[in-house]
Design an enzyme around this catalytic site. Structure first.
Site, mmCIF file in Angstrom:
data_model
loop_
_atom_site.group_PDB
_atom_site.id
_atom_site.type_symbol
_atom_site.label_atom_id
_atom_site.label_comp_id
_atom_site.label_asym_id
_atom_site.label_seq_id
_atom_site.Cartn_x
_atom_site.Cartn_y
_atom_site.Cartn_z
ATOM 1 N N CYS A 65 41.963 27.914 -88.892
ATOM 2 C CA CYS A 65 41.040 28.718 -89.708
ATOM 3 C C CYS A 65 40.824 30.143 -89.215
ATOM 4 O O CYS A 65 41.139 31.091 -89.930
ATOM 5 C CB CYS A 65 39.698 28.004 -89.820
ATOM 6 S SG CYS A 65 39.797 26.547 -90.859
HETATM 7 P P1 NAD Z 1 46.131 20.765 -94.479
HETATM 8 O O1 NAD Z 1 47.389 21.545 -94.523
HETATM 9 O O2 NAD Z 1 45.854 19.863 -93.319
HETATM 10 O O3 NAD Z 1 46.006 19.882 -95.786
HETATM 11 C C1 NAD Z 1 46.396 20.247 -97.042
HETATM 12 C C2 NAD Z 1 46.941 18.997 -97.710
HETATM 13 O O4 NAD Z 1 47.068 19.216 -99.113
HETATM 14 C C3 NAD Z 1 48.320 18.588 -97.215
HETATM 15 O O5 NAD Z 1 48.264 17.256 -96.755
HETATM 16 C C4 NAD Z 1 49.208 18.721 -98.452
HETATM 17 O O6 NAD Z 1 50.239 17.772 -98.501
HETATM 18 C C5 NAD Z 1 48.189 18.471 -99.563
HETATM 19 N N1 NAD Z 1 48.593 18.972 -100.877
HETATM 20 C C6 NAD Z 1 49.085 20.179 -101.202
HETATM 21 N N2 NAD Z 1 49.321 20.248 -102.534
HETATM 22 C C7 NAD Z 1 48.953 19.061 -103.056
HETATM 23 C C8 NAD Z 1 48.958 18.509 -104.368
HETATM 24 N N3 NAD Z 1 49.402 19.218 -105.417
HETATM 25 N N4 NAD Z 1 48.531 17.253 -104.547
HETATM 26 C C9 NAD Z 1 48.076 16.524 -103.517
HETATM 27 N N5 NAD Z 1 48.050 16.985 -102.245
HETATM 28 C C10 NAD Z 1 48.481 18.232 -102.013
HETATM 29 O O7 NAD Z 1 44.972 21.849 -94.609
HETATM 30 P P2 NAD Z 1 43.445 21.682 -94.144
HETATM 31 O O8 NAD Z 1 43.289 22.033 -92.729
HETATM 32 O O9 NAD Z 1 42.938 20.370 -94.621
HETATM 33 O O10 NAD Z 1 42.765 22.862 -94.970
HETATM 34 C C11 NAD Z 1 42.648 22.811 -96.371
HETATM 35 C C12 NAD Z 1 41.867 24.022 -96.826
HETATM 36 O O11 NAD Z 1 40.539 23.985 -96.294
HETATM 37 C C13 NAD Z 1 42.444 25.356 -96.383
HETATM 38 O O12 NAD Z 1 42.206 26.312 -97.358
HETATM 39 C C14 NAD Z 1 41.653 25.679 -95.145
HETATM 40 O O13 NAD Z 1 41.615 27.053 -94.864
HETATM 41 C C15 NAD Z 1 40.289 25.157 -95.518
HETATM 42 N N6 NAD Z 1 39.436 24.748 -94.407
HETATM 43 C C16 NAD Z 1 39.949 24.090 -93.350
HETATM 44 C C17 NAD Z 1 39.124 23.689 -92.318
HETATM 45 C C18 NAD Z 1 39.678 22.974 -91.108
HETATM 46 O O14 NAD Z 1 38.957 22.856 -90.132
HETATM 47 N N7 NAD Z 1 40.890 22.475 -91.131
HETATM 48 C C19 NAD Z 1 37.756 23.958 -92.365
HETATM 49 C C20 NAD Z 1 37.248 24.611 -93.472
HETATM 50 C C21 NAD Z 1 38.098 25.005 -94.495
#
Ligand code: NAD
Length: 442
Positions: free
Chosen positions: A270
């Site tokens: 992040c």
């Molecule tokens: P991540 O990459 O771990 O997860 C994203 C998931 O979405 C993946 O598993 C991917 O396969 C899936 N995906 C993509 N397209 C898809 C679709 N069409 N159908 C179904 N699944 C699909 O990312 P993350 O860390 O979980 O972060 C997600 C969002 O949240 C980002 O924008 C990130 O900036 C934000 N965020 C993350 C955190 C954190 O701590 N990781 C905290 C707050 C916000």
């Protein structure tokens, strides 16, 4: 309420789905990978997060969580869809919105077949304007319906901290809930969902909600870089940063802030990505983001200071065994995305050191990034045995145990997180940390 979480195989999606399910909502956890969805269905959490496995098994046994790869079926059987897909950095630092676009198009396609009112919620971190300029047009085009009148739209940024995600999601009292809404009806539906949580809710517009997420992360990242810069000055001019920090915090206007920890810098999925994306967006809208750029510059150099300290203390690193303790970007997670450890390990290897790395949770993910140029230990003691120096990169609590380090050949510790109190070490150690003018000798 029935909920669809798109991106349910990711860190945010899976924890969000499990927590909403635990409040009694039938929740479809939608992923693209059959293998990962199969594991979730069997109660295997696929990521490490404190308390996730127990909660996952509990919601599965109660029939509240429905892991699936069928996005359309999930949307058709839900009242609210959360978009939790990834928004990674492009090489120029701007944000890659391709997963957001694809998910919006697919949800729109499903909405074409749906008669009941449905609210689409953007949960991923997206730059200001994304919901209005990308998500809504994709939903409208593919559904043939109008946002605001035929279906609802909200932007509800996620504030969870990896390592404490379940706690943050179930008890959002300290982080709050921000709801950006296209209209009152959309926001009301989301507020109803949050009634089961004890949280202060702020309702605002879509763009403002998008900016709040970036403003929070950039503010915290800026504090870390500030702390590191002051600590670096302390180190070079004979002061102790810990005492300086204590003195700073006596001023009520500064207060006690955890983000004044100095050390090896910030990493993770992040902070670096979000500050870079805000820099790119600021430039696009005609603002020169000097402070944000400086935040990233300070952070870029910080991991090198650990390697410099090691070289300064034991001389040339070529052929020396260096134990690296902690690989995950922070304790409590197995996430290695943009982990500081990667920079530290690579520069140790570049200087010819033999690196033995250990992490209680992130070894498998680390192997995928660092490959076989590193030896991996299954216990901290194994990494430390006969080591010429140890570099602590992640503050896992187990590294605070002084007797852990007794089997080193040369008792040199570079503590990148100040996890260890040198008074807990036996005699003969040289202990270095960021922000000390000189080492502590025990
Ligand atoms: P991540 O990459 O771990 O997860 C994203 C998931 O979405 C993946 O598993 C991917 O396969 C899936 N995906 C993509 N397209 C898809 C679709 N069409 N159908 C179904 N699944 C699909 O990312 P993350 O860390 O979980 O972060 C997600 C969002 O949240 C980002 O924008 C990130 O900036 C934000 N965020 C993350 C955190 C954190 O701590 N990781 C905290 C707050 C916000």
């Amino acid at each position: 309420m029935n909920i669809a979480v798109i991106g349910g195989t990711g860190y945010v999606g899976l924890t969000t789905a499990v927590c909403f399910a635990s409040k009694g909502n039938v929740t479809f956890c939608v992923g693209r990978s059959k293998e990962k969805i199969g594991k979730i269905r069997r109660g295997v959490p696929i990521i490490f997060e404190e308390g996730l496995e127990e909660l996952l098994r509990s919601v599965l046994s109660k029939g509240k969580l429905k892991p699936t790869t069928d996005l359309e079926k999930a949307v058709l059987n839900s009242d609210v869809s959360f978009i939790c897909v990834g928004t990674p950095s492009r090489t120029d630092g701007s944000i890659d919105l391709s997963q957001i676009k694809e998910a919006s198009e697919k949800i729109g396609h499903a909405l074409r077949k749906k008669d009941d009112y449905h609210v689409v919620v953007v949960r991923s971190t997206v730059v200001p304007g994304t919901t209005e300029e990308l998500v809504i047009p994709a939903l409208e085009k593919n559904s043939g319906k109008r946002a605001g009148s035929d279906f609802g739209v909200c932007m509800n940024p996620e504030f969870l901290r990896e390592g404490q995600a379940i706690k943050d999601l179930l008890f959002p009292k300290n982080i709050g809930v921000v709801i950006g809404e296209i209209d009152k009806k959309s926001g009301n539906a989301l507020c109803e969902l949050y009634e089961a949580f004890d949280a202060e809710i702020m309702r605002t517009g879509l763009r403002t909600a998008e900016v709040i997420k970036y403003a929070r992360n950039s503010y915290l990242a800026k504090d870390i870089s500030f702390a590191n810069e002051i600590a670096n000055i302390c180190q070079n001019c004979g002061a102790d940063y810990l005492a300086v920090r204590k003195g700073m915090e006596m001023d009520a206007r500064i207060g006690t802030g955890r983000f004044l920890d100095a050390g090896a810098g910030f990493g993770g999925s992040c902070f670096p990505k979000d500050v870079r994306a805000l820099v790119a967006k600021a430039v696009e809208v005609g603002v020169e983001p000097k402070l944000l750029k400086a935040t990233l510059e300070v952070n870029e150099l910080q991991p090198c200071r650990l390697v410099e300290l090691a070289r300064h203390t034991i001389g040339k690193l070529k052929g020396k065994k260096i134990a690296v303790l902690g690989l995950a970007f922070k304790p409590g997670t197995d996430d290695m995305r943009e982990a500081v450890s990667v920079r530290v390990v690579k520069s140790l290897i570049d200087e010819g050191a033999k690196v033995w790395a250990y992490d209680p949770q992130a070894l498998n993910n680390a192997k995928m990034i660092l490959g076989n140029r590193v030896a991996y230990a299954t216990r901290a003691e194994e990494a430390l045995e006969n080591a010429d120096a140890c570099v602590i990169v992640t503050e896992w609590p187990e590294f605070a145990e002084g007797k852990l380090y007794n089997n080193m050949r040369h008792k040199v510790i570079i503590d990148g997180r100040r996890v260890l109190n040198p008074s807990k070490l036996s005699s003969g150690f040289v202990y270095h940390a960021i922000g000390f003018s000189g080492p502590v000798r025990t």
